[in-house]
Design a protein around this motif. Sequence first.
Motif, mmCIF file in Angstrom:
data_model
loop_
_atom_site.group_PDB
_atom_site.id
_atom_site.type_symbol
_atom_site.label_atom_id
_atom_site.label_comp_id
_atom_site.label_asym_id
_atom_site.label_seq_id
_atom_site.Cartn_x
_atom_site.Cartn_y
_atom_site.Cartn_z
ATOM 1 N N GLY A 67 -63.838 14.511 34.020
ATOM 2 C CA GLY A 67 -62.374 14.764 33.236
ATOM 3 C C GLY A 67 -62.652 16.055 32.298
ATOM 4 O O GLY A 67 -61.647 16.359 31.900
ATOM 5 N N VAL A 68 -63.650 16.379 32.031
ATOM 6 C CA VAL A 68 -64.105 17.581 31.091
ATOM 7 C C VAL A 68 -64.242 18.682 31.742
ATOM 8 O O VAL A 68 -64.938 18.805 32.782
ATOM 9 N N PRO A 69 -63.538 19.821 31.375
ATOM 10 C CA PRO A 69 -63.478 21.111 31.983
ATOM 11 C C PRO A 69 -65.034 21.721 32.210
ATOM 12 O O PRO A 69 -65.551 21.691 30.995
ATOM 13 N N LEU A 70 -65.230 22.433 33.185
ATOM 14 C CA LEU A 70 -66.753 22.968 33.150
ATOM 15 C C LEU A 70 -66.212 24.575 33.267
ATOM 16 O O LEU A 70 -65.135 24.892 33.973
ATOM 17 N N THR A 71 -67.051 25.288 32.675
ATOM 18 C CA THR A 71 -66.830 26.670 33.072
ATOM 19 C C THR A 71 -67.711 27.126 34.134
ATOM 20 O O THR A 71 -68.549 26.845 34.590
ATOM 21 N N VAL A 72 -66.640 27.861 35.152
ATOM 22 C CA VAL A 72 -67.296 28.238 36.643
ATOM 23 C C VAL A 72 -67.774 29.524 36.501
ATOM 24 O O VAL A 72 -67.290 30.556 35.972
ATOM 25 N N LYS A 73 -68.986 29.751 36.975
ATOM 26 C CA LYS A 73 -69.743 31.085 37.087
ATOM 27 C C LYS A 73 -70.165 31.145 38.498
ATOM 28 O O LYS A 73 -70.557 30.257 39.107
ATOM 29 N N ASN A 74 -70.672 32.530 38.533
ATOM 30 C CA ASN A 74 -71.645 32.754 39.777
ATOM 31 C C ASN A 74 -73.310 32.816 39.425
ATOM 32 O O ASN A 74 -73.421 33.042 38.332
ATOM 33 N N ALA A 75 -73.872 32.681 40.414
ATOM 34 C CA ALA A 75 -75.150 32.585 40.020
ATOM 35 C C ALA A 75 -75.888 33.820 39.173
ATOM 36 O O ALA A 75 -76.470 33.916 38.487
ATOM 37 N N THR A 76 -75.106 34.855 39.431
ATOM 38 C CA THR A 76 -75.703 36.239 38.979
ATOM 39 C C THR A 76 -75.272 36.348 37.526
ATOM 40 O O THR A 76 -75.679 36.993 36.640
ATOM 41 N N ASP A 77 -74.232 35.488 37.046
ATOM 42 C CA ASP A 77 -73.867 35.572 35.856
ATOM 43 C C ASP A 77 -74.814 34.745 34.839
ATOM 44 O O ASP A 77 -74.650 35.000 33.581
ATOM 45 N N LEU A 78 -75.828 34.203 35.417
ATOM 46 C CA LEU A 78 -76.766 33.513 34.637
ATOM 47 C C LEU A 78 -78.132 33.918 34.846
ATOM 48 O O LEU A 78 -78.967 33.256 34.328
ATOM 49 N N LEU A 79 -78.214 35.086 35.411
ATOM 50 C CA LEU A 79 -79.518 35.739 35.656
ATOM 51 C C LEU A 79 -80.481 35.889 34.563
ATOM 52 O O LEU A 79 -81.579 35.694 34.335
#
Length: 192
Positions: A67-79
Motif C-alpha cells: 500500500g505504500v507508493p514505490l518510485t518506478v525507475k528503469n535499470a539505466t536510471d540506477l547505473l
Amino acid sequence: MQPHVQGCPTIVVDQAITRAAIEFCQKTGVWRYDHVPVAAVEATTAYSFAPPDGAKVERVLAAWLDGVPLTVKNATDLLGVDDWKTATGTPTHLVVLNDTQFRLYPLGAGSVDLTVTLKPSRAATTIDDAIFEAHVDAIADGAIGKLAALPGKPWSSADLVTYHTGEFDKAIDDATIREFQHAPMRTANPPL
C-alpha cells in the motif's frame, strides 16, 4: 479493410492489424491494467510480469508495496547507484529490468501492486474488446497504411499510405491527449 487492399491475403491483413494495434497501444497507453499482486520475497532479484494472455506490459504507471507508493525507475536510471543490485531493506523503488521483468530496490519482502499499460503481443489473436471497440477505426487506418506501403503489391498506393497513416497518427495524438487529461497531475518530481 479488404476494399482498400484488394487481393491482400487475409493472413497479411491480420498481421497488419496486430502491428497497428501494438503501435497504437504503445504510443497512447490506452490499455490500462491492474496487474495481479506479486508476492515479493527477501533476496529475490527479479519478478516476471504476468499480463493477460496475448498481451505484454508496455509501461509501469504506478507501483505500491503493501500500500505504500514505490518510485518506478528503469535499470539505466540506477547505473550510478553502487549497491542497487545488492542492497536489502524496505523497498522504495520498483525497477523495470526489461519488458518481462522487474525488481525491487532495495531488495525486500511484501505485496507488490502495479498499474501498467499493455500492448498486444506479436502472437496475439485478440485484443481487449473495450480497447478494440473504442479504437477500431484508428487501428484499421494504421493497418491500411502499413499494407498500402508494401512495395510492388497490387494494393500498394502512396495515396492510401498518406491518408490512412495521417488518420492513424491523428487518432494516436487524440487518444494520447485524452489519456493525459485523465492522468493525475504531479506538481513535484519524487525523490530518488
